[in-house]
Design a protein around this motif. Sequence first.
Motif, PDB file in Angstrom:
ATOM      1  N   HIS A   6       0.836  -1.200   0.000  1.00 13.29           N
ATOM      2  CA  HIS A   6       0.000   0.000   0.000  1.00 13.29           C
ATOM      3  C   HIS A   6       0.876   1.258   0.000  1.00 13.29           C
ATOM      4  O   HIS A   6       0.575   2.220  -0.718  1.00 13.29           O
ATOM      5  CB  HIS A   6      -0.941   0.023   1.203  1.00 13.29           C
ATOM      6  N   ILE A   7       1.930   1.253   0.779  1.00 11.87           N
ATOM      7  CA  ILE A   7       2.839   2.408   0.829  1.00 11.87           C
ATOM      8  C   ILE A   7       3.504   2.607  -0.530  1.00 11.87           C
ATOM      9  O   ILE A   7       3.605   3.736  -1.027  1.00 11.87           O
ATOM     10  CB  ILE A   7       3.889   2.243   1.952  1.00 11.87           C
ATOM     11  N   HIS A   8       3.916   1.533  -1.159  1.00 11.62           N
ATOM     12  CA  HIS A   8       4.557   1.624  -2.480  1.00 11.62           C
ATOM     13  C   HIS A   8       3.568   2.174  -3.521  1.00 11.62           C
ATOM     14  O   HIS A   8       3.913   3.072  -4.296  1.00 11.62           O
ATOM     15  CB  HIS A   8       5.084   0.254  -2.898  1.00 11.62           C
ATOM     16  N   ALA A  36      -6.612  16.379   3.519  1.00 13.42           N
ATOM     17  CA  ALA A  36      -7.325  16.239   4.789  1.00 13.42           C
ATOM     18  C   ALA A  36      -6.976  14.930   5.501  1.00 13.42           C
ATOM     19  O   ALA A  36      -7.077  14.838   6.725  1.00 13.42           O
ATOM     20  CB  ALA A  36      -8.825  16.325   4.553  1.00 13.42           C
ATOM     21  N   LEU A  37      -6.543  13.930   4.749  1.00 14.78           N
ATOM     22  CA  LEU A  37      -6.176  12.642   5.360  1.00 14.78           C
ATOM     23  C   LEU A  37      -4.904  12.731   6.192  1.00 14.78           C
ATOM     24  O   LEU A  37      -4.699  11.947   7.114  1.00 14.78           O
ATOM     25  CB  LEU A  37      -5.983  11.573   4.278  1.00 14.78           C
ATOM     26  N   GLU A  38      -4.022  13.656   5.816  1.00 16.72           N
ATOM     27  CA  GLU A  38      -2.733  13.834   6.497  1.00 16.72           C
ATOM     28  C   GLU A  38      -1.905  12.555   6.513  1.00 16.72           C
ATOM     29  O   GLU A  38      -1.221  12.242   7.489  1.00 16.72           O
ATOM     30  CB  GLU A  38      -2.930  14.394   7.902  1.00 16.72           C
ATOM     31  N   THR A  39      -1.993  11.793   5.440  1.00 12.36           N
ATOM     32  CA  THR A  39      -1.185  10.580   5.283  1.00 12.36           C
ATOM     33  C   THR A  39      -0.396  10.720   3.994  1.00 12.36           C
ATOM     34  O   THR A  39      -0.978  10.916   2.935  1.00 12.36           O
ATOM     35  CB  THR A  39      -2.068   9.322   5.203  1.00 12.36           C
ATOM     36  N   ARG A  40       0.898  10.656   4.092  1.00 13.60           N
ATOM     37  CA  ARG A  40       1.783  10.759   2.934  1.00 13.60           C
ATOM     38  C   ARG A  40       2.508   9.427   2.775  1.00 13.60           C
ATOM     39  O   ARG A  40       2.584   8.629   3.718  1.00 13.60           O
ATOM     40  CB  ARG A  40       2.798  11.888   3.115  1.00 13.60           C
ATOM     41  N   PRO A  41       3.092   9.169   1.617  1.00 18.83           N
ATOM     42  CA  PRO A  41       3.830   7.917   1.441  1.00 18.83           C
ATOM     43  C   PRO A  41       4.952   7.743   2.474  1.00 18.83           C
ATOM     44  O   PRO A  41       5.263   6.629   2.879  1.00 18.83           O
ATOM     45  CB  PRO A  41       4.414   8.033   0.031  1.00 18.83           C
ATOM     46  N   SER A  42       5.507   8.845   2.922  1.00 18.30           N
ATOM     47  CA  SER A  42       6.584   8.779   3.917  1.00 18.30           C
ATOM     48  C   SER A  42       6.063   8.566   5.346  1.00 18.30           C
ATOM     49  O   SER A  42       6.867   8.374   6.268  1.00 18.30           O
ATOM     50  CB  SER A  42       7.413  10.065   3.862  1.00 18.30           C
ATOM     51  N   LYS A  46       1.813   5.408   9.932  1.00 23.32           N
ATOM     52  CA  LYS A  46       0.360   5.332   9.755  1.00 23.32           C
ATOM     53  C   LYS A  46      -0.038   3.889   9.451  1.00 23.32           C
ATOM     54  O   LYS A  46       0.752   3.078   8.990  1.00 23.32           O
ATOM     55  CB  LYS A  46      -0.091   6.237   8.600  1.00 23.32           C
ATOM     56  N   SER A  47      -1.289   3.585   9.665  1.00 21.79           N
ATOM     57  CA  SER A  47      -1.768   2.210   9.498  1.00 21.79           C
ATOM     58  C   SER A  47      -1.928   1.831   8.026  1.00 21.79           C
ATOM     59  O   SER A  47      -1.976   2.690   7.142  1.00 21.79           O
ATOM     60  CB  SER A  47      -3.111   2.031  10.207  1.00 21.79           C
ATOM     61  N   LYS A  48      -2.040   0.536   7.810  1.00 22.05           N
ATOM     62  CA  LYS A  48      -2.296   0.011   6.470  1.00 22.05           C
ATOM     63  C   LYS A  48      -3.590   0.603   5.925  1.00 22.05           C
ATOM     64  O   LYS A  48      -3.665   0.997   4.753  1.00 22.05           O
ATOM     65  CB  LYS A  48      -2.397  -1.517   6.539  1.00 22.05           C
ATOM     66  N   GLN A  49      -4.605   0.706   6.756  1.00 28.94           N
ATOM     67  CA  GLN A  49      -5.895   1.268   6.347  1.00 28.94           C
ATOM     68  C   GLN A  49      -5.758   2.731   5.952  1.00 28.94           C
ATOM     69  O   GLN A  49      -6.391   3.174   4.997  1.00 28.94           O
ATOM     70  CB  GLN A  49      -6.933   1.109   7.468  1.00 28.94           C
ATOM     71  N   ASP A  50      -4.931   3.499   6.665  1.00 31.16           N
ATOM     72  CA  ASP A  50      -4.713   4.902   6.318  1.00 31.16           C
ATOM     73  C   ASP A  50      -4.114   5.028   4.919  1.00 31.16           C
ATOM     74  O   ASP A  50      -4.530   5.867   4.124  1.00 31.16           O
ATOM     75  CB  ASP A  50      -3.790   5.582   7.326  1.00 31.16           C
ATOM     76  N   HIS A  51      -3.127   4.179   4.616  1.00 31.81           N
ATOM     77  CA  HIS A  51      -2.499   4.215   3.291  1.00 31.81           C
ATOM     78  C   HIS A  51      -3.470   3.708   2.221  1.00 31.81           C
ATOM     79  O   HIS A  51      -3.506   4.249   1.112  1.00 31.81           O
ATOM     80  CB  HIS A  51      -1.201   3.412   3.279  1.00 31.81           C
ATOM     81  N   ARG A  52      -4.269   2.725   2.559  1.00 33.14           N
ATOM     82  CA  ARG A  52      -5.262   2.222   1.603  1.00 33.14           C
ATOM     83  C   ARG A  52      -6.246   3.322   1.253  1.00 33.14           C
ATOM     84  O   ARG A  52      -6.594   3.528   0.088  1.00 33.14           O
ATOM     85  CB  ARG A  52      -5.994   1.016   2.193  1.00 33.14           C
ATOM     86  N   GLU A  53      -6.708   4.051   2.257  1.00 36.55           N
ATOM     87  CA  GLU A  53      -7.648   5.148   2.027  1.00 36.55           C
ATOM     88  C   GLU A  53      -6.996   6.247   1.175  1.00 36.55           C
ATOM     89  O   GLU A  53      -7.624   6.796   0.269  1.00 36.55           O
ATOM     90  CB  GLU A  53      -8.125   5.721   3.362  1.00 36.55           C
ATOM     91  N   ALA A  54      -5.735   6.557   1.451  1.00 38.14           N
ATOM     92  CA  ALA A  54      -5.022   7.567   0.664  1.00 38.14           C
ATOM     93  C   ALA A  54      -4.904   7.130  -0.796  1.00 38.14           C
ATOM     94  O   ALA A  54      -5.078   7.941  -1.714  1.00 38.14           O
ATOM     95  CB  ALA A  54      -3.640   7.819   1.262  1.00 38.14           C
TER      96      ALA A  54
END
Length: 80
Positions: A6-8, A36-42, A46-54
């Motif tokens: 997910h991060i990749h 608004a999610l405040e989740t970046r690849p770096s 953050k959780s797997k779900q956060d990256h999935r949502e991003a």
Amino acid sequence: MRKQDHIHTHALLAEVTRYLIENETMSDEMLSAYDALETRPSSIHKSKQDHREAVMVLSRTIEPCLKETDTDSPDQSLNR
């Protein structure tokens, strides 16, 4: 998919987004939901779900812009 996958994917979509913004195919304002999610690849904490949502938000945001972009022409290549 694993968290690392997910991060990749998130990082790849962020690069496509950067390309679309630099080539004026997409505006920064279109990223308000992503910002608004405040989740970046770096943001590896953050959780797997956060990256999935991003990934999902970025995908939905850039899809219309990709349809408008003609990447078949020789002067518009992702590998500049």
